[in-house]
Design a protein around this motif. Sequence first.
Motif, PDB file in Angstrom:
ATOM      1  N   VAL A  99     -91.004   5.043  72.299  1.00 48.38           N
ATOM      2  CA  VAL A  99     -91.765   5.575  71.162  1.00 48.38           C
ATOM      3  C   VAL A  99     -91.843   4.542  70.047  1.00 48.38           C
ATOM      4  O   VAL A  99     -92.892   4.357  69.420  1.00 48.38           O
ATOM      5  CB  VAL A  99     -91.118   6.880  70.657  1.00 48.38           C
ATOM      6  N   LEU A 100     -90.753   3.832  69.816  1.00 43.47           N
ATOM      7  CA  LEU A 100     -90.703   2.870  68.719  1.00 43.47           C
ATOM      8  C   LEU A 100     -91.108   1.465  69.146  1.00 43.47           C
ATOM      9  O   LEU A 100     -91.306   0.608  68.287  1.00 43.47           O
ATOM     10  CB  LEU A 100     -89.290   2.853  68.126  1.00 43.47           C
ATOM     11  N   GLU A 101     -91.201   1.204  70.455  1.00 40.30           N
ATOM     12  CA  GLU A 101     -91.436  -0.155  70.933  1.00 40.30           C
ATOM     13  C   GLU A 101     -92.690  -0.807  70.341  1.00 40.30           C
ATOM     14  O   GLU A 101     -92.636  -1.946  69.900  1.00 40.30           O
ATOM     15  CB  GLU A 101     -91.505  -0.158  72.459  1.00 40.30           C
ATOM     16  N   PRO A 102     -93.849  -0.116  70.319  1.00 45.14           N
ATOM     17  CA  PRO A 102     -95.034  -0.801  69.772  1.00 45.14           C
ATOM     18  C   PRO A 102     -94.924  -1.153  68.300  1.00 45.14           C
ATOM     19  O   PRO A 102     -95.668  -2.005  67.813  1.00 45.14           O
ATOM     20  CB  PRO A 102     -96.160   0.230  70.003  1.00 45.14           C
ATOM     21  N   PHE A 103     -93.995  -0.510  67.573  1.00 44.77           N
ATOM     22  CA  PHE A 103     -93.894  -0.723  66.129  1.00 44.77           C
ATOM     23  C   PHE A 103     -92.719  -1.623  65.755  1.00 44.77           C
ATOM     24  O   PHE A 103     -92.535  -1.921  64.574  1.00 44.77           O
ATOM     25  CB  PHE A 103     -93.747   0.628  65.422  1.00 44.77           C
ATOM     26  N   GLY A 120     -85.173   2.917  55.333  1.00 49.10           N
ATOM     27  CA  GLY A 120     -85.731   3.469  56.552  1.00 49.10           C
ATOM     28  C   GLY A 120     -86.844   4.460  56.288  1.00 49.10           C
ATOM     29  O   GLY A 120     -87.801   4.549  57.066  1.00 49.10           O
ATOM     30  N   SER A 121     -86.736   5.216  55.194  1.00 50.08           N
ATOM     31  CA  SER A 121     -87.790   6.182  54.866  1.00 50.08           C
ATOM     32  C   SER A 121     -89.103   5.472  54.554  1.00 50.08           C
ATOM     33  O   SER A 121     -90.181   5.929  54.952  1.00 50.08           O
ATOM     34  CB  SER A 121     -87.359   7.048  53.680  1.00 50.08           C
ATOM     35  N   ARG A 122     -89.014   4.344  53.852  1.00 52.13           N
ATOM     36  CA  ARG A 122     -90.226   3.593  53.523  1.00 52.13           C
ATOM     37  C   ARG A 122     -90.876   3.052  54.792  1.00 52.13           C
ATOM     38  O   ARG A 122     -92.103   3.141  54.973  1.00 52.13           O
ATOM     39  CB  ARG A 122     -89.869   2.455  52.562  1.00 52.13           C
ATOM     40  N   LEU A 123     -90.079   2.502  55.692  1.00 49.29           N
ATOM     41  CA  LEU A 123     -90.626   1.989  56.930  1.00 49.29           C
ATOM     42  C   LEU A 123     -91.203   3.103  57.793  1.00 49.29           C
ATOM     43  O   LEU A 123     -92.222   2.918  58.465  1.00 49.29           O
ATOM     44  CB  LEU A 123     -89.543   1.234  57.709  1.00 49.29           C
ATOM     45  N   PHE A 124     -90.559   4.263  57.764  1.00 54.57           N
ATOM     46  CA  PHE A 124     -91.066   5.397  58.530  1.00 54.57           C
ATOM     47  C   PHE A 124     -92.459   5.802  58.054  1.00 54.57           C
ATOM     48  O   PHE A 124     -93.357   6.053  58.854  1.00 54.57           O
ATOM     49  CB  PHE A 124     -90.097   6.570  58.410  1.00 54.57           C
ATOM     50  N   LEU A 125     -92.650   5.848  56.740  1.00 53.78           N
ATOM     51  CA  LEU A 125     -93.962   6.219  56.199  1.00 53.78           C
ATOM     52  C   LEU A 125     -95.012   5.165  56.541  1.00 53.78           C
ATOM     53  O   LEU A 125     -96.175   5.500  56.821  1.00 53.78           O
ATOM     54  CB  LEU A 125     -93.866   6.402  54.684  1.00 53.78           C
ATOM     55  N   GLU A 126     -94.607   3.881  56.537  1.00 58.30           N
ATOM     56  CA  GLU A 126     -95.571   2.815  56.811  1.00 58.30           C
ATOM     57  C   GLU A 126     -96.039   2.844  58.261  1.00 58.30           C
ATOM     58  O   GLU A 126     -97.237   2.706  58.538  1.00 58.30           O
ATOM     59  CB  GLU A 126     -94.946   1.466  56.476  1.00 58.30           C
ATOM     60  N   ILE A 127     -95.095   3.015  59.198  1.00 55.03           N
ATOM     61  CA  ILE A 127     -95.516   2.999  60.603  1.00 55.03           C
ATOM     62  C   ILE A 127     -96.142   4.330  61.010  1.00 55.03           C
ATOM     63  O   ILE A 127     -96.901   4.373  61.989  1.00 55.03           O
ATOM     64  CB  ILE A 127     -94.328   2.659  61.532  1.00 55.03           C
ATOM     65  N   ARG A 128     -95.855   5.393  60.283  1.00 59.32           N
ATOM     66  CA  ARG A 128     -96.522   6.661  60.591  1.00 59.32           C
ATOM     67  C   ARG A 128     -98.012   6.561  60.288  1.00 59.32           C
ATOM     68  O   ARG A 128     -98.849   7.137  60.986  1.00 59.32           O
ATOM     69  CB  ARG A 128     -95.895   7.802  59.802  1.00 59.32           C
ATOM     70  N   GLU A 129     -98.362   5.812  59.244  1.00 58.10           N
ATOM     71  CA  GLU A 129     -99.775   5.582  58.955  1.00 58.10           C
ATOM     72  C   GLU A 129    -100.448   4.740  60.034  1.00 58.10           C
ATOM     73  O   GLU A 129    -101.675   4.765  60.160  1.00 58.10           O
ATOM     74  CB  GLU A 129     -99.921   4.891  57.597  1.00 58.10           C
ATOM     75  N   ARG A 130     -99.651   4.016  60.808  1.00 55.41           N
ATOM     76  CA  ARG A 130    -100.187   3.172  61.869  1.00 55.41           C
ATOM     77  C   ARG A 130    -100.126   3.844  63.239  1.00 55.41           C
ATOM     78  O   ARG A 130    -100.354   3.179  64.253  1.00 55.41           O
ATOM     79  CB  ARG A 130     -99.427   1.849  61.909  1.00 55.41           C
ATOM     80  N   GLY A 131     -99.772   5.136  63.274  1.00 56.17           N
ATOM     81  CA  GLY A 131     -99.826   5.876  64.529  1.00 56.17           C
ATOM     82  C   GLY A 131     -98.498   6.274  65.113  1.00 56.17           C
ATOM     83  O   GLY A 131     -98.461   6.833  66.213  1.00 56.17           O
ATOM     84  N   TYR A 132     -97.384   6.019  64.432  1.00 53.40           N
ATOM     85  CA  TYR A 132     -96.072   6.380  64.960  1.00 53.40           C
ATOM     86  C   TYR A 132     -95.917   7.895  64.955  1.00 53.40           C
ATOM     87  O   TYR A 132     -96.235   8.562  63.969  1.00 53.40           O
ATOM     88  CB  TYR A 132     -94.979   5.714  64.119  1.00 53.40           C
ATOM     89  N   ARG A 133     -95.393   8.447  66.054  1.00 53.69           N
ATOM     90  CA  ARG A 133     -95.223   9.889  66.186  1.00 53.69           C
ATOM     91  C   ARG A 133     -93.778  10.296  66.454  1.00 53.69           C
ATOM     92  O   ARG A 133     -93.514  11.447  66.801  1.00 53.69           O
ATOM     93  CB  ARG A 133     -96.112  10.419  67.322  1.00 53.69           C
ATOM     94  N   GLY A 134     -92.859   9.365  66.296  1.00 57.60           N
ATOM     95  CA  GLY A 134     -91.456   9.679  66.512  1.00 57.60           C
ATOM     96  C   GLY A 134     -90.806  10.230  65.261  1.00 57.60           C
ATOM     97  O   GLY A 134     -91.450  10.567  64.270  1.00 57.60           O
ATOM     98  N   SER A 135     -89.478  10.323  65.306  1.00 56.22           N
ATOM     99  CA  SER A 135     -88.730  10.905  64.199  1.00 56.22           C
ATOM    100  C   SER A 135     -88.278   9.824  63.220  1.00 56.22           C
ATOM    101  O   SER A 135     -88.267   8.630  63.527  1.00 56.22           O
ATOM    102  CB  SER A 135     -87.492  11.648  64.725  1.00 56.22           C
ATOM    103  N   ARG A 136     -87.880  10.283  62.036  1.00 51.43           N
ATOM    104  CA  ARG A 136     -87.388   9.370  61.003  1.00 51.43           C
ATOM    105  C   ARG A 136     -86.033   8.795  61.395  1.00 51.43           C
ATOM    106  O   ARG A 136     -85.704   7.657  61.046  1.00 51.43           O
ATOM    107  CB  ARG A 136     -87.284  10.142  59.680  1.00 51.43           C
ATOM    108  N   GLN A 137     -85.214   9.585  62.112  1.00 57.98           N
ATOM    109  CA  GLN A 137     -83.877   9.123  62.475  1.00 57.98           C
ATOM    110  C   GLN A 137     -83.930   7.912  63.404  1.00 57.98           C
ATOM    111  O   GLN A 137     -83.058   7.040  63.346  1.00 57.98           O
ATOM    112  CB  GLN A 137     -83.094  10.260  63.147  1.00 57.98           C
ATOM    113  N   VAL A 138     -84.934   7.853  64.281  1.00 58.32           N
ATOM    114  CA  VAL A 138     -85.047   6.708  65.195  1.00 58.32           C
ATOM    115  C   VAL A 138     -85.289   5.422  64.415  1.00 58.32           C
ATOM    116  O   VAL A 138     -84.704   4.379  64.707  1.00 58.32           O
ATOM    117  CB  VAL A 138     -86.187   6.965  66.207  1.00 58.32           C
TER     118      VAL A 138
END
Length: 288
Positions: A99-103, A120-138
Amino acid sequence: MEKTCHQHRNCLRKHTENEAPVVPEPALLESPPPDLPRTQIIERTRHRHADVRRLVEAGWTISAIGRRLNLDRKTVRRFRDTDIDQLLASAHERRPAGVLEPFKPYLNTRFTETEGQVSGSRLFLEIRERGYRGSRQVVRRHLAALRAGTVEPVRADIPSPRKITSWIMRPREALTESQERRLLEVRLACPDITRACDLARAFADLVRYQRGYLLLAWIRQAETDAPKPMSGFAGFLRRDLDAVTAGLTLTWSSGVVEGHVNRVKTLKRAMYGRASFELLRTRILNQP
């Protein structure tokens, strides 16, 4: 004798009445198992176990169940012989693979740019805008591993040679800001690409604006200070210098003839072994 027994019974009764009544200890109540999150893996495990058990009770064989549910025989046997709680616990411990490999290249770049001072929260928001669908904990777990040095940082995204070539050969005004920035990063990282980029753009200008009088100077520069493939290309140009200079100077061109030759060859390949020469001749002559 009777008096002594009567006194003994009275003493025993008083002693029994003075003692505190024995209260049985309450039975320990088992706490219910925690509710598992309704993830895709958990729900798939529940449904698969129910389907396997239903078919087993109906008398289906393992092979028939595998064909029906599109499962391997080992998987069917595991769902048949394993308790549902154990299957759910195993599914809860699993993580979606990849899930995280492409990012990870993007996370690695951001981690390097900020020297690890990004949350980690900032990075989670940034990659979610780029299509990430996993969890914040990962994301947080991977970032913590990068800071601790327990995992090797993923190599940043490196553009392919074909993409770098397209950036070099494209007119400067046709590049976007992002492409210009990426090309600058590549040039700073590799001096050979820097020299090749400058020479390739200079040669493109010779072709685009028909500046044949500058060809000899370009060949000398390429033979002196250029990567080996480009210096070899310059040597081939020197072998037929007059013809190349004329091609970069005069308005005459064999491009039209070469286009017709390419069209004829395409028709021949398309009709090889499937039609006669007369049909090939008709298509060549009638097609504009």
